[in-house]
Enzyme design. Structure first.
Site, PDB file in Angstrom:
ATOM      1  N   LYS A 115       0.890  -1.244   0.187  1.00  0.00           N
ATOM      2  CA  LYS A 115       0.120   0.314   0.123  1.00  0.00           C
ATOM      3  C   LYS A 115       0.828   1.349  -0.210  1.00  0.00           C
ATOM      4  CE  LYS A 115      -2.988   3.118   0.904  1.00  0.00           C
ATOM      5  NZ  LYS A 115      -3.972   3.740  -0.898  1.00  0.00           N
ATOM      6  N   LYS A 149       1.293  12.165   5.229  1.00  0.00           N
ATOM      7  CA  LYS A 149       1.287  10.882   6.330  1.00  0.00           C
ATOM      8  C   LYS A 149       2.402   9.654   5.374  1.00  0.00           C
ATOM      9  CE  LYS A 149      -1.676   7.887   6.611  1.00  0.00           C
ATOM     10  NZ  LYS A 149      -2.532   7.252   7.453  1.00  0.00           N
TER      11      LYS A 149
HETATM   12  P1  NAD Z   1     -10.897   9.792   7.788  1.00  0.00           P
HETATM   13  O1  NAD Z   1     -10.370  11.458   8.114  1.00  0.00           O
HETATM   14  O2  NAD Z   1     -12.093  11.251   6.850  1.00  0.00           O
HETATM   15  O3  NAD Z   1     -11.571   9.470   8.026  1.00  0.00           O
HETATM   16  C1  NAD Z   1     -10.857   8.831  10.042  1.00  0.00           C
HETATM   17  C2  NAD Z   1     -12.437   8.844  10.685  1.00  0.00           C
HETATM   18  O4  NAD Z   1     -11.795   8.648  12.233  1.00  0.00           O
HETATM   19  C3  NAD Z   1     -13.134  10.042  10.958  1.00  0.00           C
HETATM   20  O5  NAD Z   1     -14.295  10.323  10.842  1.00  0.00           O
HETATM   21  C4  NAD Z   1     -12.714  10.609  12.318  1.00  0.00           C
HETATM   22  O6  NAD Z   1     -13.971  11.580  13.236  1.00  0.00           O
HETATM   23  C5  NAD Z   1     -12.466   8.888  13.023  1.00  0.00           C
HETATM   24  N1  NAD Z   1     -11.233   8.795  14.097  1.00  0.00           N
HETATM   25  C6  NAD Z   1     -11.116   9.793  14.429  1.00  0.00           C
HETATM   26  N2  NAD Z   1      -9.776   9.016  15.276  1.00  0.00           N
HETATM   27  C7  NAD Z   1     -10.651   8.520  15.719  1.00  0.00           C
HETATM   28  C8  NAD Z   1     -10.485   7.806  16.991  1.00  0.00           C
HETATM   29  N3  NAD Z   1     -10.043   8.363  18.429  1.00  0.00           N
HETATM   30  N4  NAD Z   1     -11.971   6.789  17.022  1.00  0.00           N
HETATM   31  C9  NAD Z   1     -13.267   6.580  16.146  1.00  0.00           C
HETATM   32  N5  NAD Z   1     -12.532   7.176  15.421  1.00  0.00           N
HETATM   33  C10 NAD Z   1     -11.660   8.018  15.223  1.00  0.00           C
HETATM   34  O7  NAD Z   1      -9.951   9.403   6.718  1.00  0.00           O
HETATM   35  P2  NAD Z   1     -10.029   8.815   5.570  1.00  0.00           P
HETATM   36  O8  NAD Z   1     -10.176   8.733   4.177  1.00  0.00           O
HETATM   37  O9  NAD Z   1     -11.741   7.550   5.433  1.00  0.00           O
HETATM   38  O10 NAD Z   1      -8.914   7.523   6.005  1.00  0.00           O
HETATM   39  C11 NAD Z   1      -8.979   6.500   6.673  1.00  0.00           C
HETATM   40  C12 NAD Z   1      -7.824   5.526   6.455  1.00  0.00           C
HETATM   41  O11 NAD Z   1      -7.631   5.591   4.957  1.00  0.00           O
HETATM   42  C13 NAD Z   1      -6.734   6.195   6.740  1.00  0.00           C
HETATM   43  O12 NAD Z   1      -5.470   5.471   6.651  1.00  0.00           O
HETATM   44  C14 NAD Z   1      -6.174   6.528   5.562  1.00  0.00           C
HETATM   45  O13 NAD Z   1      -4.790   7.286   5.062  1.00  0.00           O
HETATM   46  C15 NAD Z   1      -6.722   5.180   4.522  1.00  0.00           C
HETATM   47  N6  NAD Z   1      -7.021   5.874   3.301  1.00  0.00           N
HETATM   48  C16 NAD Z   1      -7.906   6.559   2.856  1.00  0.00           C
HETATM   49  C17 NAD Z   1      -8.370   6.545   1.162  1.00  0.00           C
HETATM   50  C18 NAD Z   1      -9.026   8.440   0.595  1.00  0.00           C
HETATM   51  O14 NAD Z   1      -9.261   8.236  -1.058  1.00  0.00           O
HETATM   52  N7  NAD Z   1      -9.764   8.680   1.589  1.00  0.00           N
HETATM   53  C19 NAD Z   1      -8.005   5.896  -0.077  1.00  0.00           C
HETATM   54  C20 NAD Z   1      -7.386   4.370   0.979  1.00  0.00           C
HETATM   55  C21 NAD Z   1      -6.665   4.273   2.322  1.00  0.00           C
END
Ligand code: NAD
Length: 295
Positions: free
Chosen positions: A171, A240
């Site tokens: 990834k 990140k």
């Molecule tokens: P995001 O910031 O939209 O969502 C993260 C969620 O986690 C938020 O709703 C937040 O409120 C919640 N959160 C934070 N701290 C928390 C805690 N202590 N307990 C419970 N909930 C908590 O991020 P995202 O875009 O959904 O990405 C999530 C993961 O997936 C990341 O690691 C990111 O790198 C990865 N990712 C994102 C994408 C993308 O296109 N957005 C694609 C592939 C992978």
């Protein structure tokens, strides 16, 4: 299947919603943000006030969290000493984190009698909504077989990579390439604009030529052309991931020239207050430099 989902952000919410489509599934959910918990409840999820309660009701637990520190805090809150009421047997961590963090969490969960799998995803928010994500899974084969039917409900291409940490490794490589493609595409578009080219013309031709990538195919029509930079994949998260790759490069003694430059562009965007916007908003840094918009 009793499925837990912690972290209902841009990726987690559509994944959890897709899991709800199977009447055999119950989705137990938790997010730090109250409004998000309300939305999850409106969608039909069983929402709890803590991560631990989710792990006390679900069998398979998904984590979709911003970074390894937050995964660590979440696991700590679940593994409260003396708590014998956990029902969860397998954790599928779809967060993007360092391979060494996945290995650490794998050992920790093992001590608690729980199988941990790093299951990072690719395909963006669109892929999460359509249920067409790519999953790169690290962990025991038997655990992989157990979660495979659930992953198939939210993903299209699902790979078992090997031991815990191997999903995170591939990834990080993927997102390293994505980051470099993002910056090189923006620079190309800026150059084209300065030479008098129209963005739609560039989009049409590049997508039928050798410069084509996920950025030109997906990000260009959905974000850059409509100039809609919210939602999607936040610059903070991309930066990140880039740091995770650059750290791995330093650890493995691998020079990573392009990514180092790309990282400086993303850092400039964060300094400009664009960290929460989609990665395509790095365009604004370049537009300011040439005092022209890509249109
Ligand atoms: P995001 O910031 O939209 O969502 C993260 C969620 O986690 C938020 O709703 C937040 O409120 C919640 N959160 C934070 N701290 C928390 C805690 N202590 N307990 C419970 N909930 C908590 O991020 P995202 O875009 O959904 O990405 C999530 C993961 O997936 C990341 O690691 C990111 O790198 C990865 N990712 C994102 C994408 C993308 O296109 N957005 C694609 C592939 C992978």
């Amino acid at each position: 299947m009793k499925i837990g989902f912690i972290g209902l952000g841009a990726m987690g919410m559509p994944m959890a919603k897709n899991l709800l489509k199977d009447p055999e599934n119950t989705v137990f959910a938790y997010d730090l943000v109250e409004r998000t918990r309300e939305i999850a409840r409106e969608q039909g999820m069983t929402v709890f006030q803590t991560a631990r309660e989710v792990a006390e009701n679900a069998e398979i637990l998904f984590l979709s969290l911003p970074n390894a520190n937050i995964v660590e805090v979440t696991l700590k809150s679940i593994f409260t000493p003396g708590n014998n009421s956990l029902t969860v047997s397998t954790i599928a961590d779809v967060s993007t984190i360092a391979p060494k963090s996945s290995v650490h969490f794998g050992k920790w969960c093992e001590e608690e009698g729980i199988k941990y799998m790093d299951c990072p995803v690719s395909g963006g928010v669109g892929g999460a909504e359509k249920g067409t994500l790519t999953f790169m899974v690290g962990g025991e084969k038997a655990s992989f077989e157990k979660i495979l039917p659930v992953l198939k409900q939210i993903g299209k291409n699902i790979y078992h990579m090997g031991d815990v940490g191997s999903g995170s490794a591939v990834k990080i490589v993927n997102n390293y390439i994505l980051a470099c493609n993002m910056i090189s595409t923006v620079e190309g578009l800026i150059l084209g604009t300065k030479m008098g080219l129209d963005v739609r013309t560039m989009y049409d031709i590049i997508n039928k030529s050798s410069g084509r990538s996920f950025i030109t195919d997906n990000k260009l029509p959905n974000f850059i052309i409509p100039r809609k930079f919210d939602g999607g994949f936040a610059i903070n998260l991309q930066q990140k991931d880039l740091r995770l790759a650059l750290d791995s490069g330093a650890y493995e003694t691998v020079p990573l020239f392009m990514g180092t430059l790309a990282s400086q562009v993303f850092e400039s965007a964060i300094a400009k207050g664009l960290g929460a916007q989609d990665i395509t908003s790095v365009l604004k840094i370049y537009e300011e430099l040439i005092d022209m918009n890509v249109e």
